[in-house]
Structure formats: C-alpha cells, structure tokens
Scaffold this active site. Sequence first.
Site, PDB file in Angstrom:
ATOM      1  N   ASP A 312      20.158  44.067  74.507  1.00  0.00           N
ATOM      2  CA  ASP A 312      20.122  42.679  74.041  1.00  0.00           C
ATOM      3  C   ASP A 312      20.969  41.743  74.907  1.00  0.00           C
ATOM      4  O   ASP A 312      22.196  41.857  74.959  1.00  0.00           O
ATOM      5  CB  ASP A 312      20.612  42.617  72.568  1.00  0.00           C
ATOM      6  CG  ASP A 312      20.073  41.398  71.833  1.00  0.00           C
ATOM      7  OD1 ASP A 312      19.221  40.693  72.394  1.00  0.00           O
ATOM      8  OD2 ASP A 312      20.510  41.155  70.694  1.00  0.00           O
ATOM      9  N   LYS A 361      18.184  42.106  65.189  1.00  0.00           N
ATOM     10  CA  LYS A 361      19.058  41.109  65.813  1.00  0.00           C
ATOM     11  C   LYS A 361      20.383  41.042  65.070  1.00  0.00           C
ATOM     12  O   LYS A 361      21.450  40.907  65.666  1.00  0.00           O
ATOM     13  CB  LYS A 361      18.350  39.755  65.782  1.00  0.00           C
ATOM     14  CG  LYS A 361      18.797  38.732  66.788  1.00  0.00           C
ATOM     15  CD  LYS A 361      18.711  39.197  68.232  1.00  0.00           C
ATOM     16  CE  LYS A 361      18.212  38.159  69.181  1.00  0.00           C
ATOM     17  NZ  LYS A 361      17.979  38.631  70.525  1.00  0.00           N
ATOM     18  N   LYS A 415      18.097  26.392  71.254  1.00  0.00           N
ATOM     19  CA  LYS A 415      18.675  27.011  70.064  1.00  0.00           C
ATOM     20  C   LYS A 415      19.984  26.336  69.666  1.00  0.00           C
ATOM     21  O   LYS A 415      20.779  25.961  70.518  1.00  0.00           O
ATOM     22  CB  LYS A 415      18.939  28.496  70.338  1.00  0.00           C
ATOM     23  CG  LYS A 415      19.473  29.240  69.136  1.00  0.00           C
ATOM     24  CD  LYS A 415      19.541  30.725  69.369  1.00  0.00           C
ATOM     25  CE  LYS A 415      20.729  31.081  70.226  1.00  0.00           C
ATOM     26  NZ  LYS A 415      20.712  32.479  70.618  1.00  0.00           N
ATOM     27  N   LYS A 489      24.701  42.133  74.525  1.00  0.00           N
ATOM     28  CA  LYS A 489      25.336  41.928  73.217  1.00  0.00           C
ATOM     29  C   LYS A 489      25.841  43.218  72.596  1.00  0.00           C
ATOM     30  O   LYS A 489      26.890  43.227  71.976  1.00  0.00           O
ATOM     31  CB  LYS A 489      24.280  41.350  72.250  1.00  0.00           C
ATOM     32  CG  LYS A 489      24.330  39.853  72.121  1.00  0.00           C
ATOM     33  CD  LYS A 489      23.804  39.383  70.790  1.00  0.00           C
ATOM     34  CE  LYS A 489      22.331  39.090  70.788  1.00  0.00           C
ATOM     35  NZ  LYS A 489      21.894  37.972  71.592  1.00  0.00           N
TER      36      LYS A 489
HETATM   37  P1  NAI Z   1       9.006  35.305  73.899  1.00  0.00           P
HETATM   38  O1  NAI Z   1       8.508  35.574  72.526  1.00  0.00           O
HETATM   39  O2  NAI Z   1       8.769  33.974  74.501  1.00  0.00           O
HETATM   40  O3  NAI Z   1       8.442  36.383  74.905  1.00  0.00           O
HETATM   41  C1  NAI Z   1       8.180  37.709  74.550  1.00  0.00           C
HETATM   42  C2  NAI Z   1       6.867  38.139  75.209  1.00  0.00           C
HETATM   43  O4  NAI Z   1       6.680  39.516  74.943  1.00  0.00           O
HETATM   44  C3  NAI Z   1       5.652  37.412  74.674  1.00  0.00           C
HETATM   45  O5  NAI Z   1       4.923  36.844  75.743  1.00  0.00           O
HETATM   46  C4  NAI Z   1       4.841  38.507  73.981  1.00  0.00           C
HETATM   47  O6  NAI Z   1       3.467  38.300  74.097  1.00  0.00           O
HETATM   48  C5  NAI Z   1       5.290  39.730  74.733  1.00  0.00           C
HETATM   49  N1  NAI Z   1       5.162  41.028  74.055  1.00  0.00           N
HETATM   50  C6  NAI Z   1       5.370  41.373  72.765  1.00  0.00           C
HETATM   51  N2  NAI Z   1       5.192  42.689  72.579  1.00  0.00           N
HETATM   52  C7  NAI Z   1       4.869  43.205  73.781  1.00  0.00           C
HETATM   53  C8  NAI Z   1       4.578  44.507  74.243  1.00  0.00           C
HETATM   54  N3  NAI Z   1       4.567  45.553  73.428  1.00  0.00           N
HETATM   55  N4  NAI Z   1       4.324  44.673  75.552  1.00  0.00           N
HETATM   56  C9  NAI Z   1       4.334  43.622  76.419  1.00  0.00           C
HETATM   57  N5  NAI Z   1       4.576  42.364  76.030  1.00  0.00           N
HETATM   58  C10 NAI Z   1       4.859  42.165  74.729  1.00  0.00           C
HETATM   59  O7  NAI Z   1      10.569  35.639  73.827  1.00  0.00           O
HETATM   60  P2  NAI Z   1      11.727  35.281  74.876  1.00  0.00           P
HETATM   61  O8  NAI Z   1      12.385  34.036  74.431  1.00  0.00           O
HETATM   62  O9  NAI Z   1      11.208  35.380  76.248  1.00  0.00           O
HETATM   63  O10 NAI Z   1      12.747  36.478  74.577  1.00  0.00           O
HETATM   64  C11 NAI Z   1      12.368  37.786  74.947  1.00  0.00           C
HETATM   65  C12 NAI Z   1      13.253  38.827  74.286  1.00  0.00           C
HETATM   66  O11 NAI Z   1      14.583  38.672  74.748  1.00  0.00           O
HETATM   67  C13 NAI Z   1      13.286  38.731  72.764  1.00  0.00           C
HETATM   68  O12 NAI Z   1      13.271  40.018  72.222  1.00  0.00           O
HETATM   69  C14 NAI Z   1      14.609  38.077  72.508  1.00  0.00           C
HETATM   70  O13 NAI Z   1      15.154  38.418  71.244  1.00  0.00           O
HETATM   71  C15 NAI Z   1      15.445  38.644  73.631  1.00  0.00           C
HETATM   72  N6  NAI Z   1      16.598  37.815  73.920  1.00  0.00           N
HETATM   73  C16 NAI Z   1      16.476  36.528  74.388  1.00  0.00           C
HETATM   74  C17 NAI Z   1      17.588  35.755  74.601  1.00  0.00           C
HETATM   75  C18 NAI Z   1      17.508  34.371  75.120  1.00  0.00           C
HETATM   76  O14 NAI Z   1      18.544  33.716  75.193  1.00  0.00           O
HETATM   77  N7  NAI Z   1      16.361  33.884  75.518  1.00  0.00           N
HETATM   78  C19 NAI Z   1      18.922  36.276  74.317  1.00  0.00           C
HETATM   79  C20 NAI Z   1      18.933  37.614  73.833  1.00  0.00           C
HETATM   80  C21 NAI Z   1      17.809  38.342  73.695  1.00  0.00           C
END
Ligand code: NAI
Length: 533
Positions: A312, A361, A415, A489
């Site tokens: 994370d 989370k 956020k 994290k």
């Molecule tokens: P997002 O939701 O925009 O992107 C996630 C992507 O993963 C989506 O395009 C979705 O279609 C795809 N996806 C879902 N399941 C999948 C699978 N099995 N195989 C391939 N692709 C898959 O989310 P974001 O903002 O990009 O964040 C990504 C991850 O990072 C989340 O889990 C989030 O909790 C974690 N994260 C993000 C932080 C941040 O500051 N942006 C901080 C800490 C963690």
Amino acid sequence: VHPTAARRPYPIVVQSEQTSYSDDFITAKFTNRGASVTVTDGQYLITPSFKQYEFQTARKVSKTGLMMVGWGGNNGSTLSATVLANRHNIVWHTKSGIQQPNYIGSMLRASTVRLGVDPSTGKDVFVPVADVLPMVHPNDLVFGGWDISGATLDQAMKRAEVLDWDLQRQVAPHMAALGKPLPSIYYPDFIAANQEARADNVIPGKDKQAHLERIRADIRRFKAENALDRVVIFWTANTERYSEIIPGVNDTADHLLASIKASHSEVSPSTVFAVAAILEGEPFVNGAPQNTFVPGVIELAERKKSFIGGDDLKSGQTKLKSVFAEFLVNAGIKPLSIASYNHLGNNDGHNLSAEPQFKSKEISKSSVVDDMVGANALLYKPPQEGPVKGTKAAKGEHPDHIVVIKYVPAVGDSKRAIDEYYSEIFCGGRSTINIFNECEDSLLATPLILDLTILTELLTRVKYRDVAGQQAEFSPLHPILSLLSYMLKAPLVKPGTDVINSLNRQRNALEAFLKACIGLEGSSDLLLETRLW
Ligand code: NAI
C-alpha cells in the site's frame, strides 16, 4: 527518441581502502555496529557488537520494464503521461503560466543526501539520492501492463481527470501509441461490485492455473519484445478484499500452488500475479493494501529467491501520521486518540465505498503508530503477562485510533484528509491538534511508484557477504525488500522481524544502506567538529 544513451556518468568516487571499483562492480566493506542488551532486575547489560560485511553492486543498470496491474487506472495513466511529458520535454500552459515537467515528490530524484564537508568552504555537500549508486532514470522505463478495462491509455488519462488539459492534449498521441492494457484476471468477488461496468478486457474462463500461465507468458513476451534485463510487476489495481488464510489452501507455497491448480475460490487475482512474477524471477511490488502476500506467497518468494515488496502506497494521510505521531511520542507527549477522516471522489474511492475493500484499507492505515507506541513504556503500559490474558492489559495500552473513508464524487482525485490528535500533556492538561490535508492523490502516488520501481531494480543488483563468517560467495538480499518501507503504508518485513513505521527511521535506513554500498557511514547528526574547540 528514447534518450537512454544521453545519461550523465556515475559521479561518485570514494577514496578509501574500504571501497574498490571495477568495470562491473562497486565493492565496499562495511562494519555493522549494534549492541546486545540483557535486562536483569532493572539493570541493562550492554555489549557493543561489530560485524563486517562486504557489499557488491553491479554497475550496469538493467534495461527495466514496469508492468502495472491496473495500468488504465488513475495512477497507471498519470504515471505514464507524466514520464512521457518528462521524456519528450513537453511544457504546458496552466492558468498561472507555463509548467515544466519534473520529478517533484520522488525521494530519489528530488531529495538529497549529505556526503560530507567541503574542506575549502567548511560547508556540507549534498547530492541527489539517485546519484549515490547507479540507478535507472525514470525516463528510461519501458511501460506495459494489464487492466480489466480496455480503454486505451489516452482514453484512460482523460477518464482519470487528473492532468491539466493542455498537458493531456500534447501527451495524448504518445499515450495513444502505448495502445491498450493487456486483458487481465477478473474475479468479481475480490473488488467492489460497482467496478463491474469497466470490466470489458478480461481473460476468459475460471481456470486459475491457465490464468497464471497466461500472465507468466505475458511477462516473458514483454521482456523479450523490449529486450529488457528486468521487469518490475507493480499492483496498482483496485484494492481487493482480504483473502482468508486457510490451512491447506494458502498457508504454504505447495498448498498455494495446488490451490491455483484447483482454482480455489480464495486465491485472489493479485496473488496470481505475485506468483506469476515470482515464478518468472521478476520482482513484484504491491501498491494496494490487501493481503496479496499470503504465507504461501512469502514462502514461494523465499524458495525461489525472488524479490517482493509491499503493501500500500504511503502518499498522504498515513505519511503525515508516520511523522506526526512519532513527533508527539518522541516529544514525551501522549496521544490518547487519533481520529482520521477521508473523503475522495475517484474510482479508488468508489471501490473503497464497499465494506470488504474498505476493511483492507482500514487495516493498512491502522497499524502505523504501533511501533512508536511500543517504543515508549513511559507513556503506554506495555503488554502485561499472567492472569490478565485475553484482556486489554494483555495487548498493552494504545491510543484510540479510527479511520473513516467516504466516497464524495465531486472532489474527484483531490482527496481530503482530516486528522485529530488528542493528547495528554503536562500534569493532566490536554492538547488537540487538527490537520486538514488536501492530497492530489495520483500526483502524490506516481513518484512513489517510480521510486519503488527504481529502488527495487537497484536492490536486485546488490549482493553481500559476511566477511568474518564462512560465507565466501556473494548472496542476494533477503527477498522481502523492507528497504522500500519509506514509500509504503504497511511495510512487509522479513518474517520474525519488527515493522518500522516511522518515516524518519525508514529514510535513515535507506540512506544508510545506499551509503554502506559505497563504503560510507550513514549520516550522523553528531557533527562533533561543530561542538568541540
Ligand atoms: P483506479 O481505480 O483509478 O485504478 C485501478 C485500476 O485497476 C482500474 O483501471 C481498474 O480497472 C483496474 N483493475 C481492477 N482490478 C483489476 C485486475 N484484477 N487486473 C487488472 N486491472 C484491474 O485507482 P488508483 O487511484 O489508480 O489507485 C490504484 C490502487 O492504488 C488502489 O488500490 C489504491 O487503493 C492504491 N493506492 C493509491 C494511492 C493514491 O494516493 N493514489 C495511495 C495508496 C494506495
């Protein structure tokens, strides 16, 4: 044009008997100083300890690919677009003027290390962290990956609504040239039901062994097609629910491999990706909070000596907490409660609005003050033994700590994090500090993904041996890369060792390690020369 060729030569030479250089390696002797302490009847018996190691770092930086799982998400698309902007030196207009691309927020490229003092001026000399050892330049990374959404990368960037329009407009043709992510594994049970609408790019069937083999083949093909030495596989896909740890299913490497063969329902997509990476001998980093690394994955990584890191990304609220809670406790102030609220409106927030994904989370965000509390028995009663078993006293005293996350679509990727620290101060007094922290989530996370990828590649090139012991050959580091903790994290550590959450201690460890690899001591703030005549 891929600017791989035009990189500055490695700029550091250490003149010492401890450090030697060849065309292929930097080799450095390092004395690890510690102390063993025995406590009897309130007496501390301390024996200083010294152990000599030798570190050997391969100088040739690997041609590195970054395969993101969730490439089409906010992080994946923002990372690709911003690196392309840097690579092609795209400048763009904002309402406040012209913006240059940069790597602000990258600990490696935008922060420095103190090397020592220039004798002619008496002033400290600092270099970028990325100059301490040869490291991959982010502009040279080759991108690939998977997503359950089939949007092309330019469409994905548009959907994310993170970057200024003038940057999007200019980088769009480069993003379009990346094409669309490879189809991915989708087990609907692991992510929120509200994600189903985007799952139009999935590998068919329910056979998990076939999925594992397909992902392995994707990694091999990407590596061969791009003539890469190394591929880092990075989970930046949706947060999954926790996997249950079930004896006989995922508790050992062999059970896990058998469960994949049997398509057992408790094997998550992220675990299949981690296993694929390990079996291919390529590093895997988990940027999301779920327990991808079930015990069977950890055992497999150790067996195959293949690197893993997680969990994370630590970008906003938790990063601040790992500084602020430590500041209070180290100042001798006693936090009684820490109450943390977040609201966000991006797709990550949408997914986290479902209870099982929020739970992942919540767990990841909650443990961050444990080690600081555990290090101060003056403020917090340590766990009691004996008849108190199973009670609160058996766990030890701890501040009340809650985490709330709400989905508010209007705020998008921006956020909001609100934290209240309510503490006991001198002679019964109370102090309340509130922090409001607005995080542009993907712009904070992107440099962390780059740092994690670049450090991971570096750590695959560092070997060590125990000079005094029997160990004649250099060995790779332990497969669990706890040196990545600064960006994470809920740091994954070698089984049986303690987790360090303090951001300062994590940074010191990394700095000390990089310096040890070139035969220098970690930074000391003793600065004796400034204190003596
Ligand atoms: P997002 O939701 O925009 O992107 C996630 C992507 O993963 C989506 O395009 C979705 O279609 C795809 N996806 C879902 N399941 C999948 C699978 N099995 N195989 C391939 N692709 C898959 O989310 P974001 O903002 O990009 O964040 C990504 C991850 O990072 C989340 O889990 C989030 O909790 C974690 N994260 C993000 C932080 C941040 O500051 N942006 C901080 C800490 C963690």
